[in-house]
Design an enzyme around this catalytic site. Structure first.
Site, short mmCIF file in Angstrom:
data_model
loop_
_atom_site.label_atom_id
_atom_site.label_comp_id
_atom_site.label_asym_id
_atom_site.label_seq_id
_atom_site.Cartn_x
_atom_site.Cartn_y
_atom_site.Cartn_z
N SER A 176 0.86 -1.18 0.00
CA SER A 176 0.00 0.00 0.00
C SER A 176 0.90 1.23 0.00
CB SER A 176 -0.90 0.01 1.24
OG SER A 176 -0.13 0.20 2.42
N LEU A 210 2.73 -1.21 5.15
CA LEU A 210 2.09 0.06 5.53
C LEU A 210 3.18 1.12 5.62
CD1 LEU A 210 -0.36 1.72 6.51
CD2 LEU A 210 0.15 0.91 8.83
N ILE A 234 6.82 -2.35 7.58
CA ILE A 234 6.66 -0.90 7.59
C ILE A 234 7.51 -0.32 6.46
CG2 ILE A 234 6.87 1.21 8.92
CD1 ILE A 234 4.76 -0.81 9.98
N LYS A 235 6.88 0.50 5.62
CA LYS A 235 7.58 1.07 4.47
C LYS A 235 8.31 2.36 4.86
CE LYS A 235 5.71 0.76 0.29
NZ LYS A 235 4.72 0.88 -0.82
N ILE A 236 9.60 2.39 4.54
CA ILE A 236 10.46 3.54 4.84
C ILE A 236 11.18 3.93 3.56
CG2 ILE A 236 12.48 4.32 6.16
CD1 ILE A 236 11.66 2.39 8.37
#
Length: 373
Positions: free
Chosen positions: A43, A109, A140-142
């Site tokens: 996403s 996310l 977790i998207k970074i």
């Protein structure tokens, strides 16, 4: 068994670059898992803006939340909705995660695009989102920016799975691969397990060709003396760039440093091909799937690209083919002055700005959905 299943069997995991409340509730994700061997979901703010900002699928949930939290900030209202979707997707993918012993089955996310240049804020938000979702098969998207790299190392060290996003250049990818290794090494020093940690490095593809092709077309129109050489590069630069990233990945996982981590159970940070929807109608709509197939990779596709590959994709191990030709393409890019480093630097900034704009639009749309009286 179909072509998407064959793609997974060839080593490229099939992920969906899309999430939507109605799609989840109607069993769309379950169907893809069951029929096409789908093993992941991504996403981003643009996807959530399209999902939440239009239609009524989220209105009932939002009204219930607003009754319980009448003074909630818009960002809290958004996170409540997003986290519900991510939890639902994670639960659908949990059997995949269990079957593959944590090797896949992830949903991603993203941290706020507003803090892309703030390492400490990124670390804090990654931990907040991880705790809020509370599912082991979440990433977790970074962003893979200069500020993102130390945040990635710290987040991995804290035991949080990471999807590194907005990678365009080999140098940026190398930086985040090192950050992943650093995070794992820190966990080892702390006496923490690393055998179920996971990360992907999301290398964006089509946007590179879109930008480079535009430069080529402009120069050809002006009667550039190298017109033929320039035209020969159309639609080839992004794939060559990705192939060289994968060649470096193969060298890195064979290195003594990585092998020391692998001996303790570490899993490689898989390269994930993102932005795989074809923008130029002159190219086959499966171009950025057909040409990037190889072991320990992921291709996250928008629904249209997934449908196209299911119908007419070609499965063969293409990532390791013609690597010398890929190097020749990159040498030509340099010789012709197409300034790929400048292009990739600009694309990172544009990517962050695009997500920030989508986030602005999303916050505005949610703010306009007034709490129920």
């Amino acid at each position: 068994m179909g072509k998407l299943n064959d793609l997974s069997a060839a080593g490229t995991a099939v992920w969906l670059d899309f999430v939507d409340r109605k799609f989840l509730e109607e069993g769309g994700l379950k169907k893809l898992v069951a029929e096409d061997g789908l093993t992941g979901v991504t996403s981003n703010p643009s996807i959530f803006e399209k999902a939440m900002g239009h239609g009524e699928a989220y209105d009932e949930t939002l009204a219930s939340f607003d009754k319980e939290h009448p003074d909630a900030a818009t960002i809290d209202r958004y996170e409540h909705l997003a986290i519900q979707d991510i939890k639902a997707a994670a639960e659908t993918l949990k059997p995949v995660y269990d079957r593959l012993d944590a090797a896949d089955g992830y949903v991603s996310l993203e941290v706020s695009p507003y803090i892309a240049d703030d390492t400490d804020a990124t670390i804090a938000e990654a931990k907040k989102l991880w705790d809020a979702v509370d599912r082991e098969n979440v990433m977790i998207k970074i962003p893979g920016s200069a500020a993102g790299a130390p945040a990635i190392a710290a987040t991995i060290a804290a035991g949080i799975n990471v999807n590194v996003t907005l990678l365009f250049s080999l140098e940026a990818y190398q930086r985040v691969a090192e950050a992943y290794a650093m995070g794992l090494e820190e966990r080892v020093r702390q006496g923490q397990p690393i055998d179920r940690m996971a990360s992907v490095a999301s290398f964006f593809v089509s946007r590179i060709d879109t930008t480079i092709d535009k430069q080529i077309d402009e120069r050809v129109e002006k009667g550039d003396a190298e017109a033929d050489a320039l035209k020969a590069l159309r639609g080839k630069v992004a794939i060559a760039n990705a192939k060289l990233a994968y060649a470096w990945y193969q060298e890195f996982v064979a290195s003594e440093r990585w092998q020391a981590l692998a001996a303790k159970g570490a899993r490689p940070q898989r390269l994930l091909w993102a932005s795989t929807g074809v923008k130029d109608p002159a190219y086959p709509d499966t171009l950025y799937v057909d040409t990037l197939i190889g072991p320990d990779t992921v291709n996250t596709m928008p629904p249209k690209t997934m449908d196209a590959f299911r119908e007419r994709g070609t499965v063969a191990e293409t990532l390791t083919q013609d690597v010398d030709q890929a190097r020749a393409v990159m040498a030509e890019v340099d010789r012709l002055g197409l300034d790929l480093p400048g292009v990739t630097d600009t694309l990172v900034l544009e990517g962050v700005a695009s997500f920030a704009k989508a986030f602005d639009d999303l916050m505005d749309a949610i703010a306009k959905k007034q709490p129920a009286a």
